[in-house]
Design an enzyme around this catalytic site. Structure first.
Site, PDB file in Angstrom:
ATOM      1  N   GLU A  52      -0.482   4.608   6.916  1.00 43.76           N
ATOM      2  CA  GLU A  52       0.570   3.773   6.304  1.00 43.76           C
ATOM      3  C   GLU A  52       1.954   4.166   6.817  1.00 43.76           C
ATOM      4  OE1 GLU A  52       0.505   1.187   4.765  1.00 43.76           O
ATOM      5  OE2 GLU A  52      -1.555   1.016   4.052  1.00 43.76           O
ATOM      6  N   ALA A  58       0.834  -1.203   0.000  1.00 47.74           N
ATOM      7  CA  ALA A  58       0.000   0.000   0.000  1.00 47.74           C
ATOM      8  C   ALA A  58       0.873   1.260   0.000  1.00 47.74           C
ATOM      9  CB  ALA A  58      -0.928  -0.018   1.204  1.00 47.74           C
ATOM     10  N   ASP A 113       7.329  10.685  10.301  1.00 44.33           N
ATOM     11  CA  ASP A 113       8.365  10.417  11.318  1.00 44.33           C
ATOM     12  C   ASP A 113       8.811   8.953  11.254  1.00 44.33           C
ATOM     13  OD1 ASP A 113       8.140  13.007  12.373  1.00 44.33           O
ATOM     14  OD2 ASP A 113       6.574  12.397  13.790  1.00 44.33           O
TER      15      ASP A 113
HETATM   16  P1  TGC Z   1      10.230  -4.825  13.792  1.00 47.28           P
HETATM   17  O1  TGC Z   1      10.821  -5.596  14.924  1.00 47.28           O
HETATM   18  O2  TGC Z   1      11.054  -3.873  13.033  1.00 47.28           O
HETATM   19  O3  TGC Z   1       9.605  -5.868  12.735  1.00 47.28           O
HETATM   20  C1  TGC Z   1       8.820  -6.969  13.104  1.00 47.28           C
HETATM   21  C2  TGC Z   1       8.958  -7.989  11.993  1.00 47.28           C
HETATM   22  O4  TGC Z   1       8.430  -7.436  10.773  1.00 47.28           O
HETATM   23  C3  TGC Z   1       9.465  -7.312   9.791  1.00 47.28           C
HETATM   24  N1  TGC Z   1       9.229  -6.041   9.095  1.00 47.28           N
HETATM   25  C4  TGC Z   1       8.808  -5.968   7.834  1.00 47.28           C
HETATM   26  N2  TGC Z   1       8.549  -6.916   6.937  1.00 47.28           N
HETATM   27  C5  TGC Z   1       8.126  -6.539   5.734  1.00 47.28           C
HETATM   28  N3  TGC Z   1       7.978  -5.233   5.403  1.00 47.28           N
HETATM   29  C6  TGC Z   1       8.214  -4.245   6.283  1.00 47.28           C
HETATM   30  N4  TGC Z   1       8.045  -2.972   5.941  1.00 47.28           N
HETATM   31  C7  TGC Z   1       8.647  -4.596   7.565  1.00 47.28           C
HETATM   32  N5  TGC Z   1       8.985  -3.898   8.684  1.00 47.28           N
HETATM   33  C8  TGC Z   1       9.346  -4.798   9.611  1.00 47.28           C
HETATM   34  C9  TGC Z   1      10.756  -7.363  10.533  1.00 47.28           C
HETATM   35  O5  TGC Z   1      11.787  -7.821   9.713  1.00 47.28           O
HETATM   36  C10 TGC Z   1      10.399  -8.331  11.635  1.00 47.28           C
HETATM   37  O6  TGC Z   1      10.386  -9.614  11.051  1.00 47.28           O
HETATM   38  P2  TGC Z   1      10.849 -10.929  11.908  1.00 47.28           P
HETATM   39  O7  TGC Z   1      10.645 -12.054  10.948  1.00 47.28           O
HETATM   40  O8  TGC Z   1      12.286 -10.669  12.274  1.00 47.28           O
HETATM   41  O9  TGC Z   1       9.954 -10.975  13.098  1.00 47.28           O
HETATM   42  O10 TGC Z   1       8.903  -4.166  14.312  1.00 47.28           O
HETATM   43  P3  TGC Z   1       8.717  -2.933  15.266  1.00 47.28           P
HETATM   44  O11 TGC Z   1       7.694  -3.344  16.271  1.00 47.28           O
HETATM   45  O12 TGC Z   1      10.037  -2.422  15.754  1.00 47.28           O
HETATM   46  O13 TGC Z   1       8.027  -1.842  14.318  1.00 47.28           O
HETATM   47  C11 TGC Z   1       8.700  -1.322  13.213  1.00 47.28           C
HETATM   48  C12 TGC Z   1       7.870  -0.201  12.557  1.00 47.28           C
HETATM   49  C13 TGC Z   1       7.735   0.972  13.501  1.00 47.28           C
HETATM   50  C14 TGC Z   1       8.596   0.239  11.313  1.00 47.28           C
HETATM   51  C15 TGC Z   1       6.486  -0.719  12.142  1.00 47.28           C
HETATM   52  O14 TGC Z   1       5.787  -1.221  13.169  1.00 47.28           O
HETATM   53  C16 TGC Z   1       5.683   0.282  11.372  1.00 47.28           C
HETATM   54  O15 TGC Z   1       5.738   0.245  10.153  1.00 47.28           O
HETATM   55  N6  TGC Z   1       4.847   1.184  12.021  1.00 47.28           N
HETATM   56  C17 TGC Z   1       3.916   2.039  11.304  1.00 47.28           C
HETATM   57  C18 TGC Z   1       2.516   1.452  11.386  1.00 47.28           C
HETATM   58  C19 TGC Z   1       1.745   1.609  10.119  1.00 47.28           C
HETATM   59  O16 TGC Z   1       2.252   1.933   9.051  1.00 47.28           O
HETATM   60  N7  TGC Z   1       0.461   1.319  10.168  1.00 47.28           N
HETATM   61  C20 TGC Z   1      -0.357   1.337   8.991  1.00 47.28           C
HETATM   62  C21 TGC Z   1      -1.718   0.752   9.300  1.00 47.28           C
HETATM   63  S1  TGC Z   1      -2.639   0.383   7.803  1.00 47.28           S
HETATM   64  C22 TGC Z   1      -3.091   1.870   7.226  1.00 47.28           C
HETATM   65  O17 TGC Z   1      -2.728   2.906   7.692  1.00 47.28           O
HETATM   66  C23 TGC Z   1      -3.967   1.827   6.025  1.00 47.28           C
HETATM   67  S2  TGC Z   1      -4.390   3.364   5.398  1.00 47.28           S
HETATM   68  C24 TGC Z   1      -4.811   2.849   3.875  1.00 47.28           C
HETATM   69  C25 TGC Z   1      -5.582   3.800   3.072  1.00 47.28           C
HETATM   70  O18 TGC Z   1      -6.715   4.218   3.475  1.00 47.28           O
HETATM   71  O19 TGC Z   1      -5.089   4.080   1.938  1.00 47.28           O
HETATM   72  P1  FAD Z   2       0.616   7.810  16.896  1.00 48.98           P
HETATM   73  O1  FAD Z   2       1.315   6.535  16.600  1.00 48.98           O
HETATM   74  O2  FAD Z   2       0.037   8.011  18.238  1.00 48.98           O
HETATM   75  O3  FAD Z   2       1.612   9.011  16.548  1.00 48.98           O
HETATM   76  C1  FAD Z   2       1.400  10.367  17.028  1.00 48.98           C
HETATM   77  C2  FAD Z   2       2.636  11.165  16.668  1.00 48.98           C
HETATM   78  O4  FAD Z   2       3.788  10.602  17.332  1.00 48.98           O
HETATM   79  C3  FAD Z   2       2.943  11.138  15.177  1.00 48.98           C
HETATM   80  O5  FAD Z   2       3.418  12.385  14.767  1.00 48.98           O
HETATM   81  C4  FAD Z   2       4.068  10.105  15.070  1.00 48.98           C
HETATM   82  O6  FAD Z   2       4.911  10.307  13.945  1.00 48.98           O
HETATM   83  C5  FAD Z   2       4.804  10.338  16.376  1.00 48.98           C
HETATM   84  N1  FAD Z   2       5.587   9.182  16.805  1.00 48.98           N
HETATM   85  C6  FAD Z   2       5.127   7.946  17.160  1.00 48.98           C
HETATM   86  N2  FAD Z   2       6.149   7.133  17.458  1.00 48.98           N
HETATM   87  C7  FAD Z   2       7.280   7.858  17.310  1.00 48.98           C
HETATM   88  C8  FAD Z   2       8.663   7.580  17.432  1.00 48.98           C
HETATM   89  N3  FAD Z   2       9.132   6.356  17.787  1.00 48.98           N
HETATM   90  N4  FAD Z   2       9.542   8.582  17.213  1.00 48.98           N
HETATM   91  C9  FAD Z   2       9.115   9.817  16.813  1.00 48.98           C
HETATM   92  N5  FAD Z   2       7.818  10.129  16.666  1.00 48.98           N
HETATM   93  C10 FAD Z   2       6.917   9.162  16.897  1.00 48.98           C
HETATM   94  N6  FAD Z   2      -5.014   1.821  10.066  1.00 48.98           N
HETATM   95  C11 FAD Z   2      -5.348   0.557   9.716  1.00 48.98           C
HETATM   96  O7  FAD Z   2      -4.923  -0.406  10.331  1.00 48.98           O
HETATM   97  N7  FAD Z   2      -6.162   0.341   8.647  1.00 48.98           N
HETATM   98  C12 FAD Z   2      -6.691   1.342   7.902  1.00 48.98           C
HETATM   99  O8  FAD Z   2      -7.428   1.092   6.939  1.00 48.98           O
HETATM  100  C13 FAD Z   2      -6.372   2.683   8.272  1.00 48.98           C
HETATM  101  N8  FAD Z   2      -6.918   3.723   7.592  1.00 48.98           N
HETATM  102  C14 FAD Z   2      -6.707   5.007   8.048  1.00 48.98           C
HETATM  103  C15 FAD Z   2      -7.384   6.073   7.455  1.00 48.98           C
HETATM  104  C16 FAD Z   2      -7.226   7.361   7.948  1.00 48.98           C
HETATM  105  C17 FAD Z   2      -8.002   8.484   7.345  1.00 48.98           C
HETATM  106  C18 FAD Z   2      -6.324   7.614   9.007  1.00 48.98           C
HETATM  107  C19 FAD Z   2      -6.110   9.006   9.527  1.00 48.98           C
HETATM  108  C20 FAD Z   2      -5.644   6.560   9.586  1.00 48.98           C
HETATM  109  C21 FAD Z   2      -5.836   5.250   9.126  1.00 48.98           C
HETATM  110  N9  FAD Z   2      -5.207   4.167   9.745  1.00 48.98           N
HETATM  111  C22 FAD Z   2      -5.511   2.878   9.384  1.00 48.98           C
HETATM  112  C23 FAD Z   2      -4.383   4.385  10.921  1.00 48.98           C
HETATM  113  C24 FAD Z   2      -2.994   4.924  10.618  1.00 48.98           C
HETATM  114  O9  FAD Z   2      -2.174   3.938  10.095  1.00 48.98           O
HETATM  115  C25 FAD Z   2      -2.436   5.507  11.923  1.00 48.98           C
HETATM  116  O10 FAD Z   2      -3.156   6.713  12.172  1.00 48.98           O
HETATM  117  C26 FAD Z   2      -0.950   5.795  11.829  1.00 48.98           C
HETATM  118  O11 FAD Z   2      -0.210   4.600  11.735  1.00 48.98           O
HETATM  119  C27 FAD Z   2      -0.448   6.614  13.039  1.00 48.98           C
HETATM  120  O12 FAD Z   2      -0.913   6.075  14.236  1.00 48.98           O
HETATM  121  P2  FAD Z   2      -1.630   7.026  15.333  1.00 48.98           P
HETATM  122  O13 FAD Z   2      -2.669   7.800  14.620  1.00 48.98           O
HETATM  123  O14 FAD Z   2      -2.024   6.174  16.459  1.00 48.98           O
HETATM  124  O15 FAD Z   2      -0.530   8.049  15.761  1.00 48.98           O
END
Ligand code: TGC
Ligand code: FAD
Length: 392
Positions: free
Chosen positions: A371, A250, A375
């Site tokens: 996604e 994504a 940060d």
């Molecule tokens: P960490 O210990 O680094 O990793 C755990 C395991 O995962 C592996 N891994 C990955 N594998 C594939 N792709 C990646 N990008 C990966 N990142 C990490 C890693 O190798 C490890 O594997 P294993 O086999 O050794 O266990 O995990 P951490 O807990 O330290 O977290 C790392 C961090 C902060 C980068 C990760 O948690 C993160 O990406 N946080 C951001 C959360 C996020 O992006 N959420 C998105 C939710 S979905 C969404 O927002 C949909 S919006 C869609 C829309 O409407 O368009």
């Molecule tokens: P937080 O994690 O609480 O972060 C708050 C602030 O702290 C941010 O500025 C962040 O950068 C900062 N921060 C956090 N950790 C650190 C660090 N280690 N160092 C420095 N700064 C840090 N999620 C899903 O699973 N599925 C979906 O379909 C989905 N759709 C979404 C659609 C919308 C419109 C929105 C707004 C969000 C959606 N999300 C979804 C959730 C989205 O992925 C999260 O909002 C995003 O990952 C950030 O999490 P949070 O909002 O809890 O912010």
């Protein structure tokens, strides 16, 4: 050296068109025509009314755009670059439309395609590709956003069944989805579960009063001891890596999508600046406005080249997650800069839905957050550069 006799086109200043194949241009033009006919005339109203007509998913399915980069099971098997170009055109319409496609194809369908059983794939993917079944992807929780590893939603075994309990937050398409892919902690690590709509104990609640991504449904998922059969688990995903690998897909789409939003803002500003007259002249004739236009054109061109480069790398099978992070970080930040600059060029008209700019500008505040926030992607890149994990 002779200067080639090629025409300079303001809306493709770097002639990036020439870097695409005929097939890629055809796909791009088809999606652009769809957006022009079916999205742009209505999207201001959808944004104002905070809705997206779900029939749009059927149309997107008919065009073959849902899960288009996946192979088999009714999916088109298109290249990563073609998928990227599609995201770019959709997001030139609205980030909410690209979100619908991202969540369906890159998150929900991809999760099943990559980590599901053959039965799960056969049951869900063809219907999802056709837009007959909508999917959502539940990873984020109220207290676990950037740090999904701290999730509290739990799945426990009860005989051959699974029982899920917890809450997911901010889930795109949550309340309109026929299927939720829900990630939960188990005794053996984080696993993914397929939760069909209507399962006892599973309910959703929409999030209201959003000022960004209004043409998109965002919901809370409530899982109150939801009982699922043993085969509801994605068998091949056995740790958080399963969920995070879907995010790469994504995020890659967003690298391109952001270019579309930026381009739409730049083009609106360019057109407006040539028409709008102040002090007896088009505002485009003032140096300050020309500087803004030049900088926006530069940002759009640079972001397009980065997206295309990452697309070619993905098609070659050598794109790393850290490089996707760099792409998302760079292109969404660039798009935000362009949108904010374009909004100023439009003066007072820049704050209305009569023009696309403030809609894109507000949407991009979601895009830079979901996604992985900017940060988080900076820290992923920083970690890769230094070898030092700065998350904790
Ligand atoms: P960490 O210990 O680094 O990793 C755990 C395991 O995962 C592996 N891994 C990955 N594998 C594939 N792709 C990646 N990008 C990966 N990142 C990490 C890693 O190798 C490890 O594997 P294993 O086999 O050794 O266990 O995990 P951490 O807990 O330290 O977290 C790392 C961090 C902060 C980068 C990760 O948690 C993160 O990406 N946080 C951001 C959360 C996020 O992006 N959420 C998105 C939710 S979905 C969404 O927002 C949909 S919006 C869609 C829309 O409407 O368009
Ligand atoms: P937080 O994690 O609480 O972060 C708050 C602030 O702290 C941010 O500025 C962040 O950068 C900062 N921060 C956090 N950790 C650190 C660090 N280690 N160092 C420095 N700064 C840090 N999620 C899903 O699973 N599925 C979906 O379909 C989905 N759709 C979404 C659609 C919308 C419109 C929105 C707004 C969000 C959606 N999300 C979804 C959730 C989205 O992925 C999260 O909002 C995003 O990952 C950030 O999490 P949070 O909002 O809890 O912010």
């Amino acid at each position: 050296m002779a200067v080639a006799d090629t025409k300079l086109r303001p809306k493709d200043f770097l002639d990036i068109d020439a870097l695409l194949s005929d097939e890629e241009r055809d796909i791009r033009d088809t999606v652009r025509a769809f957006v022009t006919d079916q999205v742009l005339p209505h999207v201001g109203d959808w944004f104002e009314e905070a809705r997206i007509p779900i029939e749009l998913a059927h149309e997107l399915g008919k065009l073959g755009l849902l899960g288009m980069h996946l192979h088999g099971y009714g999916c088109a098997g298109a290249s990563a670059t073609a998928y990227g170009l599609t995201c770019m055109e959709l997001e030139a319409g609205d980030s909410g439309v690209r979100s619908l496609v991202s969540v369906q194809g890159s998150l929900a369908m991809y999760a099943i395609h990559r980590w599901g059983s053959e039965e799960q794939k056969q049951h869900w993917i063809p219907r999802m590709a056709a837009g007959e079944a909508i999917g959502c992807f539940g990873l984020t929780e109220p207290d676990a956003g950037s740090d999904p590893g701290s999730m509290r939603t739990r799945a426990r075994r009860d005989g051959s069944d699974w029982v899920l309990h917890g809450q997911k937050m901010w889930i795109t398409n949550g309340s309109v989805a026929d299927l939720a892919v829900v990630w939960a902690r188990t005794d053996d690590g984080v696993r993914g579960f397929l939760v069909p709509r209507g399962t006892a104990g599973f309910s959703t609640q929409d999030i209201h009063r959003k000022l960004s991504l209004r043409a998109s449904v965002s919901s809370e998922l409530l899982l109150d001891d939801v009982r699922l059969p043993g085969d509801a688990v994605l068998p091949e995903a056995t740790s958080l890596r399963g969920a995070l690998s879907c995010l790469n897909e994504a995020r890659y789409g967003i690298v391109w999508g952001a270019v579309g939003a930026a381009r739409a803002c730049f083009e609106a500003a360019l057109d407006y600046s040539l028409e709008r007259r102040q002090f007896g002249r088009p505002i485009a004739s003032f140096q300050l406005q020309q500087q803004k236009l030049a900088e926006m054109a530069l940002e759009v061109g640079r972001a397009s080249l980065l997206a295309l480069h990452l697309g070619r790398m993905k098609d070659d099978g050598r794109l790393r997650p850290e490089q996707v992070s760099m792409g998302k970080l760079a292109n969404v930040n660039a798009a935000l800069d362009v949108a904010r600059t374009a909004r100023q060029v439009l003066g007072g008209n820049g704050i209305t839905l009569e023009y696309p700019v403030i809609r894109h500008m507000n949407n991009l505040e979601s895009v830079v957050t979901y996604e992985g926030t900017a940060d988080i992607h900076a820290l992923v890149v920083g970690g890769a550069l230094t070898g030092i994990d700065a998350f904790r």
